[in-house]
Design a protein around this motif. Structure first.
Motif, PDB file in Angstrom:
ATOM      1  N   UNK A 463       6.515   9.145  10.608  1.00 46.83           N
ATOM      2  CA  UNK A 463       5.063   9.347  10.654  1.00 46.83           C
ATOM      3  C   UNK A 463       4.399   8.750   9.416  1.00 46.83           C
ATOM      4  N   UNK A 464       4.964   9.041   8.272  1.00 40.27           N
ATOM      5  CA  UNK A 464       4.345   8.574   7.019  1.00 40.27           C
ATOM      6  C   UNK A 464       4.345   7.048   6.959  1.00 40.27           C
ATOM      7  N   UNK A 465       5.421   6.446   7.408  1.00 39.84           N
ATOM      8  CA  UNK A 465       5.477   4.982   7.409  1.00 39.84           C
ATOM      9  C   UNK A 465       4.481   4.404   8.400  1.00 39.84           C
ATOM     10  N   UNK A 466       4.379   5.031   9.571  1.00 44.35           N
ATOM     11  CA  UNK A 466       3.498   4.517  10.619  1.00 44.35           C
ATOM     12  C   UNK A 466       2.034   4.567  10.203  1.00 44.35           C
ATOM     13  N   UNK A 467       1.640   5.624   9.486  1.00 39.95           N
ATOM     14  CA  UNK A 467       0.228   5.796   9.111  1.00 39.95           C
ATOM     15  C   UNK A 467      -0.091   5.253   7.728  1.00 39.95           C
ATOM     16  N   UNK A 468       0.672   5.661   6.739  1.00 39.30           N
ATOM     17  CA  UNK A 468       0.238   5.464   5.357  1.00 39.30           C
ATOM     18  C   UNK A 468       0.766   4.192   4.717  1.00 39.30           C
ATOM     19  N   UNK A 469       1.764   3.579   5.318  1.00 42.54           N
ATOM     20  CA  UNK A 469       2.208   2.285   4.763  1.00 42.54           C
ATOM     21  C   UNK A 469       1.102   1.240   4.908  1.00 42.54           C
ATOM     22  N   UNK A 529       1.029  12.479  -2.601  1.00 42.48           N
ATOM     23  CA  UNK A 529       1.903  11.948  -3.651  1.00 42.48           C
ATOM     24  C   UNK A 529       1.966  10.432  -3.648  1.00 42.48           C
ATOM     25  N   UNK A 530       1.745   9.796  -2.507  1.00 47.03           N
ATOM     26  CA  UNK A 530       1.821   8.332  -2.458  1.00 47.03           C
ATOM     27  C   UNK A 530       0.445   7.678  -2.408  1.00 47.03           C
ATOM     28  N   UNK A 531      -0.537   8.341  -1.766  1.00 44.77           N
ATOM     29  CA  UNK A 531      -1.839   7.705  -1.563  1.00 44.77           C
ATOM     30  C   UNK A 531      -2.761   7.873  -2.770  1.00 44.77           C
ATOM     31  N   UNK A 532      -2.866   9.092  -3.293  1.00 45.46           N
ATOM     32  CA  UNK A 532      -3.836   9.343  -4.357  1.00 45.46           C
ATOM     33  C   UNK A 532      -3.515   8.550  -5.625  1.00 45.46           C
ATOM     34  N   UNK A 533      -2.257   8.555  -6.104  1.00 37.90           N
ATOM     35  CA  UNK A 533      -1.981   7.733  -7.299  1.00 37.90           C
ATOM     36  C   UNK A 533      -2.280   6.252  -7.053  1.00 37.90           C
ATOM     37  N   UNK A 534      -1.944   5.758  -5.862  1.00 34.81           N
ATOM     38  CA  UNK A 534      -2.198   4.340  -5.560  1.00 34.81           C
ATOM     39  C   UNK A 534      -3.696   4.048  -5.560  1.00 34.81           C
ATOM     40  N   UNK A 535      -4.491   4.955  -4.958  1.00 33.93           N
ATOM     41  CA  UNK A 535      -5.940   4.725  -4.923  1.00 33.93           C
ATOM     42  C   UNK A 535      -6.556   4.889  -6.305  1.00 33.93           C
TER      43      UNK A 535
END
Length: 584
Positions: A463-469, A529-535
């Motif tokens: 799911x995480x790969x499908x949406x957030x990658x 954990x993956x989106x906020x630091x990247x943004x």
């Protein structure tokens, strides 16, 4: 000096005359005692109850009377002095037996203690395994049992076994019937059972189970103990009396169970059937623990086992029908909204959970009635992972079918990410049920549980790969610089694309459902954990390049904290407005 033959004959005749006279005198003395006792209760007073007194400790007069009757019956074995004396003795002895028979009947009928309803649970629930000693049911007080024992011994020694046993048997059967009625047990005809709807029949089964348990745990042991106490010197008689009573009751109970076993199969009947199977199984030690003669015990046990087998076979078929229920449900074409746990998952896993509460019983049933060739005993090459029983193998079969069914249902969702959420939701629900039930966990095994945990984690990753990658690709620094300078149009497009993508994700995935709070939290934390630091890094690196640009908010729509708020709104099953997000 040697006596002549004539002298010896004369002496023997004298001795016989003396002995006959002595016997005659004793007979006369005992006859007077007996007649005096009986006279007190003549004219029907004993039957009418006018002269009855509360049965308590046996008096010396009563004990003397029982002894006199016993001695008189033994003296009749000797030749009397005259035929008239013999006739008188027989007449008195017969009157004494009639008197004792009537007294035996009155004691049996009038001295019964509080009925067994006083020791059953008031809420009508299942009995405890062993009722507390102070609540054990005793039909008669000890003093009364002692008196009945004396009467029975007197009548049996006088050769009145038939009369004694008949009175005892009739009185105890009548009392047992009263107890059954007070327990709300009434005989239902077979044809009525076949016509009864399940809700009504379920209530009758509940009553039947309660009554049968009271019989096996309280009434039968008490009845066996009573017969052994009253006929303590005659074990074969006590066994026969108990056996005949128990058989009549058991047959009535089995008739109901046999009729229920022949009703149409349905999944909801399984657990009532299993309760009945266990109850029938418990009847065997209740009626055969030294309480029945060999022939009678064998006959009753055979009948109990035969009906138990029919209930067991019906239970096995009902449980195995669960496979067909799963296979038939595959045709459903409407996906569950929001990727939530499917009703089939809830039904199957809870059904298995309750079934595993009967693990020992179902293992017995499978061992006795299942065809090993009809149950796949695992497909893995690892022999340590294979189920250790046919029941466990059948549970694994059902779980495999459920997994395949859910996989097929996931394809009803057009959004690949939602497919993974659906599988993750259902997989997590199954894991939580297994974790919360030691019984089903034991049946499934640790290795199967760990394997399922791994699969659910993979759904999470998918799911995480499908949406957030895709989101992370937007926040990549590549393609934003040209000849060492930031390309403003490309940067604006990146910010705009990111904002639009977050709006779209929030719009759709806030309507998705994750009811398991822990899973919901794990999802949000892993996304953050993956989106906020990247943004945050992207904004810190590139936002200042847009300073002074008109309508900068048109491109940089969200601050990093806003993204966290958006993520917290996912998987709630309802849509949160964008205006609320921006105000926060």
């Amino acid at each position: 000096m040697v006596k002549s033959s004539s002298e010896e004959t004369e002496n023997n005749n004298n001795n016989n005359e003396d002995r006959s006279k002595e016997v005659g005198d004793n007979v006369q003395h005992l006859t007077k005692i007996i007649e005096s006792r009986i006279a007190k209760y003549d004219n029907g007073n004993l039957s009418s109850g006018e002269s009855r007194t509360k049965i308590g400790k046996m008096t010396e007069e009563e004990s003397f009377f029982y002894e006199a009757v016993t001695r008189l019956s033994k003296l009749t074995e000797f030749p009397s002095a005259s035929s008239s004396s013999n006739q008188q003795t027989s007449s008195v002895l017969q009157r004494a037996m009639v008197f004792l028979e009537e007294e035996f009947r009155i004691i049996l009928e009038d001295s019964v203690q509080d009925d067994v309803a006083a020791v059953k649970r008031d809420d009508g629930g299942a009995l405890e395994e062993s009722p507390p000693p102070e609540e054990e049911y005793q039909p008669y007080p000890p003093d009364v049992v002692t008196r009945m024992n004396r009467i029975a011994n007197v009548m049996l020694s006088a050769g009145y076994e038939t009369e004694c046993c008949q009175v005892y048997s009739i009185c105890r059967r009548n009392d047992f019937s009263k107890q059954m009625k007070k327990l709300e047990h009434e005989k239902i005809h077979t044809e009525d059972i076949q016509k009864t709807n399940w809700d009504s029949l379920e209530e009758e089964i509940t009553k039947w189970v309660r009554v049968a348990k009271i019989c096996s745990k309280i009434l039968f042991p008490a009845e066996r103990d009573l017969a052994e106490a009253v006929f303590s010197d005659h074990p074969m008689i006590s066994r026969s009396l108990f056996s005949n009573l128990a058989r009549a009751v058991v047959i009535q109970l089995l008739d109901f169970a046999d009729a229920v076993a022949k009703t149409k199969r349905a999944a909801e009947k399984l657990f009532k059937f299993l309760h009945m199977y266990e109850t029938i199984r418990d009847l065997i030690p209740a009626i055969s623990d030294g309480g029945c003669s060999d022939d009678s015990e064998h006959e009753i046990k055979s009948e109990i086992l035969a009906v138990g087998d029919r209930i067991g076979e019906a239970s096995l078929n009902i449980f195995c029908d669960l496979e067909n229920s799963i296979k038939n449900d595959i045709a459903a074409r409407n996906p569950v909204p929001g990727g939530a746990v499917h009703p089939l998952t809830r039904y199957v896993i809870n059904y298995l959970k309750y079934a595993c509460d009967f693990k020992t019983t179902l293992e017995q049933i499978f061992h006795k009635h299942a065809n090993p060739n009809s149950v796949r005993n695992g497909e893995t090459s690892d022999t340590t992972a294979r189920p250790t029983s046919l029941f466990s193998a059948q549970v694994q079969n059902i779980m495999d079918l459920l997994d395949a069914n859910l996989e097929a249902k996931s394809k009803l969702y057009k959004d690949p990410a939602l497919r993974h959420v659906f599988l993750m939701n259902n997989g997590r629900y199954i894991l939580q049920k297994i974790k919360g039930s030691p019984e089903i966990h034991q049946v499934m095994g640790d290795k199967s549980y760990r394997k399922r945990s791994t699969v659910v984690r993979q759904f999470h990753k998918n799911y995480q790969r499908e949406t957030w990658s895709k989101v992370l690709q937007i926040l990549s620094h590549e393609g934003l610089q040209h000849n060492g300078k930031v390309a403003i149009p490309a940067l604006k497009e990146r910010f705009k694309t990111f904002s639009n993508m977050m709006d779209e994700i929030h719009k759709s995935q806030s309507t998705w459902v994750v009811n398991d709070e822990q899973l919901q939290s794990e999802l949000r934390v892993s996304i953050s954990a993956v989106v906020i630091p990247a943004y945050r890094s992207f904004v810190a690196r590139f936002k200042h390049h847009l300073d002074g640009t008109k309508h900068v908010e048109k491109y940089v729509k969200y601050q990093p904290d806003d993204i966290e708020t958006l993520i917290e709104g996912l998987f709630d099953g309802n849509h949160t407005s964008m205006s609320r997000i921006r105000k926060n």
